[in-house]
Design an enzyme around this catalytic site. Structure first.
Site, PDB file in Angstrom:
ATOM      1  N   LYS A 127      -7.000  -1.443   9.973  1.00 31.35           N
ATOM      2  CA  LYS A 127      -8.296  -1.871  10.532  1.00 31.35           C
ATOM      3  C   LYS A 127      -8.160  -2.504  11.907  1.00 31.35           C
ATOM      4  O   LYS A 127      -8.993  -2.308  12.781  1.00 31.35           O
ATOM      5  CB  LYS A 127      -9.005  -2.845   9.601  1.00 31.35           C
ATOM      6  CG  LYS A 127      -8.173  -4.063   9.248  1.00 31.35           C
ATOM      7  CD  LYS A 127      -8.355  -4.444   7.796  1.00 31.35           C
ATOM      8  CE  LYS A 127      -7.152  -5.236   7.350  1.00 31.35           C
ATOM      9  NZ  LYS A 127      -6.762  -4.980   5.992  1.00 31.35           N
ATOM     10  N   ILE A 160     -13.875   1.296  -1.820  1.00 29.84           N
ATOM     11  CA  ILE A 160     -15.283   1.684  -1.653  1.00 29.84           C
ATOM     12  C   ILE A 160     -15.383   2.735  -0.560  1.00 29.84           C
ATOM     13  O   ILE A 160     -14.987   2.477   0.569  1.00 29.84           O
ATOM     14  CB  ILE A 160     -16.139   0.465  -1.236  1.00 29.84           C
ATOM     15  CG1 ILE A 160     -15.996  -0.673  -2.242  1.00 29.84           C
ATOM     16  CG2 ILE A 160     -17.586   0.866  -1.058  1.00 29.84           C
ATOM     17  CD1 ILE A 160     -16.719  -1.940  -1.810  1.00 29.84           C
ATOM     18  N   LYS A 167     -13.245  -4.964  10.400  1.00 25.30           N
ATOM     19  CA  LYS A 167     -13.942  -3.978   9.565  1.00 25.30           C
ATOM     20  C   LYS A 167     -15.386  -3.793  10.033  1.00 25.30           C
ATOM     21  O   LYS A 167     -15.903  -2.677  10.060  1.00 25.30           O
ATOM     22  CB  LYS A 167     -13.892  -4.426   8.102  1.00 25.30           C
ATOM     23  CG  LYS A 167     -12.466  -4.397   7.534  1.00 25.30           C
ATOM     24  CD  LYS A 167     -12.380  -5.162   6.224  1.00 25.30           C
ATOM     25  CE  LYS A 167     -10.992  -5.117   5.627  1.00 25.30           C
ATOM     26  NZ  LYS A 167     -10.847  -6.057   4.481  1.00 25.30           N
ATOM     27  N   VAL A 190       0.834  -1.203   0.000  1.00 25.52           N
ATOM     28  CA  VAL A 190       0.000   0.000   0.000  1.00 25.52           C
ATOM     29  C   VAL A 190       0.873   1.259   0.000  1.00 25.52           C
ATOM     30  O   VAL A 190       0.615   2.206  -0.747  1.00 25.52           O
ATOM     31  CB  VAL A 190      -0.988   0.004   1.191  1.00 25.52           C
ATOM     32  CG1 VAL A 190      -1.829   1.278   1.178  1.00 25.52           C
ATOM     33  CG2 VAL A 190      -1.896  -1.221   1.141  1.00 25.52           C
ATOM     34  N   GLU A 210     -10.513   5.926   5.609  1.00 18.97           N
ATOM     35  CA  GLU A 210     -11.301   5.329   4.531  1.00 18.97           C
ATOM     36  C   GLU A 210     -10.714   3.992   4.075  1.00 18.97           C
ATOM     37  O   GLU A 210     -11.443   3.039   3.788  1.00 18.97           O
ATOM     38  CB  GLU A 210     -11.355   6.293   3.336  1.00 18.97           C
ATOM     39  CG  GLU A 210     -12.325   5.893   2.255  1.00 18.97           C
ATOM     40  CD  GLU A 210     -13.749   5.794   2.768  1.00 18.97           C
ATOM     41  OE1 GLU A 210     -14.336   6.824   3.085  1.00 18.97           O
ATOM     42  OE2 GLU A 210     -14.265   4.668   2.883  1.00 18.97           O
TER      43      GLU A 210
END
Lengths: 446, 446
Positions: free
Chosen positions: A114, A145, A214, A23, A138
């Site tokens: 998370k 999403i 999540k 990431v 986010e």
């Protein structure tokens, strides 16, 4: 103290990055590739002077200067010129300690973590509020999403009463492959690992922990409560076999690892586990590594968001859109959250139908079938679909049973097992036939 | 002059409402029912001192005081205490004149008026920018689906290159009914009208104008250009028959009225019309009055949003969430839009496969079939699926033809018609087999 003014005055914004894995590399690549667009739309040029890494010598998938890399988090936290910290390192520590320090020293924080949020979200949120800075996350749920923005940045005059989602791309990929090719769980997992969709240690994904983190975050936001992850009823997908997927399809269902959370008068019903969804369900056609979330609210009704839930670019996109929101919007991007450990009960979500699969030796199958049906009828339940398949001297049964709670079915199958009638561990999965009829109820109350 | 400060200082905000039809009544009901929630989350109590109506004596579906109703728009526009105007009256005039006046006198405007925005959006936008106020219009496209906020409030580091949507609930309801029950277009339309899903004059919906207005708005936002509605290739659904839906299904497709817009090197491809979607397409399962939009962007990939596209509460929700955003966020809710009539070409969207349906007298059917296939082959095309059905002495053909452009197919069928070989108007519909392979291309360019 908010450092908004500082951010605005200087048209270059300096960002500290924690982590340069998949990431983190994605974030760096996208910042570079889209820099003209970001400049045009926010007015800011973004600089990343320091990137925290464990091993500065490691080969990277992105071009960075050696002087950008550091193993010392304080280089970022203590740098007065850095106003925003992006955390994509994962895990609880040292991320928690570094982020608390960053927030307390007046830096906005963007995180994709998370597990950290599910376990220490309220602590981080409190630190952000006390320092007058923003905590955005986010990327922590469902990758590309924008479900956090939808819940906390958009819905304000709406009360959410239910959330259902396919929140883990790895298990959705495995279940999709098993259904499409007839592969076993182990085979589909191996393929997912080869493609980089699953970790070498897949526990977090296949046991449902990742989805539970999540779900805890979404539940906290939607219902303004703090839900301990350990309170979430959780099942993984390891016990699912190709035959279950095939039978589910015969009965008009598809099996998905679903995360569900619902506010009821009795408390908050929460669960993560494989479920049978009717083919008409909005999440039934969400395949491969895609994620999807349906949010049920009292005014707008149900809204479903579908997109890529993981991967370098979708996750980097979520991180960077949090960043552009900080740069573009002068106020709070998200409504103030109040995660409080209020007096709520966590309950398992209910279902009125269950799929059960059980196996017996062929010679005992008739006796078993009769016995189970008799008890089910005595308890007020009913077998509404049934199919069986003989293989290698054993009889496999797949039933859909109506009007019996899960614990009764488990009791029944445990009894049969104790009597030596079952030759394999049986399976019990809920069917989700009713799609939030509550929405009509609430809307009509207006 | 921005009146943000005025709005913030006074914790009661006064809103003028233009129109008290279905959506207007919904807005009033939701404001009343959710007032405690809105107060809690935004800090504001909302008052609606004046509502513009045509006939103050008309029976209303919501309780309002007679003194709230007015037939004089200036009561709202000239009221210094009103800082926000909500327009849900529809149509171009007098809405345009009133909103321009409102914007120029420093009031924020929230509108659900797609026709007005599609035709005069840039004029309104300019007026808002010049007065330092905001123009919000979430309710104008896809009702309860926050697609405007996604495009213009969320995506900033992403470049959109394609949008596809089912943007009209009425036609989606009609097509769903026709497919599920075998009803004709006229029968399904009559039912939709009875249920209040279709207007007495259904032209705007069934001819695709409503979807074209919405597509123009989305295109303007996504590509920063002003697209005249008249430049959008547009087809309605009146010519669709139950047999087309059945045959499409046999070939693995479903027929939907799709609005599509795509940025290409040649220009912007735009169209509204019935299409064959493969069952695996993200929009193929969106039924009844639901709407859905898929947005393809270069970093995040494709994101699909599904929800109720029309109706009292979903639309009221979108209006009121624009209002809460104005109250909650101190800066611009949406990125600055620049709708400019730049030098772009509007083109019809392309397709490499088409469904054609044609009918001939039985005695001529063989000759026709051979002749058409010969010409298709000569032109480099190929019939890849075919089915036929004899009824009342006529032969109906349904083919899927590959590698011929629409105009060639129309030429072909026109020729057959001129030769007296067709006994009914033929139908040509595009198939959408390729789902944005471009996303992978662009992502890999990073």
């Amino acid at each position: 103290m908010s450092n908004e003014t500082a951010v605005k005055a200087n048209k270059t914004v300096r960002v500290g990055l924690l982590g340069l894995g998949t990431v983190g590399s994605g974030v760096m690549k996208v910042l570079l590739h889209q820099q003209a667009l970001i400049k045009e739309r926010t007015g800011y040029r973004i600089e990343v002077p320091h990137i925290l890494v464990r091993d500065p010598k490691k080969k990277r998938k992105v071009k960075v200067f050696p002087e950008q890399l550091t193993t010392d988090a304080d280089r970022i936290v203590d740098d007065q010129d850095i106003s925003i910290v992006i955390e994509v390192m994962g895990g609880v520590e040292p991320a928690r300690t570094i982020l608390l320090k960053a927030l307390r020293s007046g830096k906005h924080v963007i995180t994709a973590n998370k597990e950290l949020l599910a376990k220490h979200g309220s602590e981080l949120m409190k630190a952000a509020q006390e320092s007058g800075v923003q905590l955005l996350f986010e990327a922590s749920v469902a990758g590309g999403i924008p479900v956090i923005r939808f819940l906390q940045g958009y819905l304000t005059a709406n009360r959410v009463y239910e959330i259902s989602g396919i929140l883990n791309g790895t298990t959705n990929y495995i279940l999709t492959k098993m259904e499409q090719t007839g592969q076993t769980f182990a085979e589909a997992l191996a393929e997912a690992q080869e493609l980089g969709y699953a970790e070498a240690d897949p526990t977090d994904d296949v046991e449902g922990y990742d989805a539970a983190y999540k779900l805890a975050i979404l539940t906290n936001l939607a219902f303004d409560v703090e839900v301990p992850v350990s309170d979430i009823f959780r099942e993984g997908i390891k016990e699912i076999r190709p035959i279950d997927l095939g039978w589910a399809r015969e009965f008009g269902y598809v099996i998905k690892l679903l995360a569900r959370s619902r506010k009821t008068e009795r408390g908050i019903e929460l669960s993560v586990g494989p479920c049978l969804l009717p083919l008409s369900h909005p999440l039934a056609r969400v395949h491969d590594v895609f994620n999807a979330v349906t949010v049920y609210s009292d005014v707008v009704g149900d809204v479903t968001l579908v997109g890529k839930g993981a991967g370098e670019y979708p996750t980097a996109s979520a991180v960077i859109e949090d960043l552009t929101a900080l740069l573009r919007q002068s106020g709070q991007v998200l409504r103030t959250t109040c995660w409080q450990t209020s007096s709520h009960r966590c309950l398992e979500t209910e279902s009125s139908r269950f799929f059960i699969r059980f196996t017996s030796a062929e010679q005992e199958s008739q006796q078993l079938e009769q016995q189970l049906k008799r008890v089910i009828a005595e308890w007020g339940g009913r077998v509404i679909h049934q199919v069986k398949k003989e293989a290698l001297g054993k009889e496999n049964f797949g039933w859909i049973v109506q009007n019996l709670p899960r614990k009764r079915l488990i009791e029944l199958l445990d009894q049969a097992s104790a009597n030596g009638l079952l030759s394999q561990q049986p399976l019990v999965l809920p069917c989700l036939d009713q799609v939030a009829t509550q929405s009509r109820k609430l809307a009509s109350a207006i």
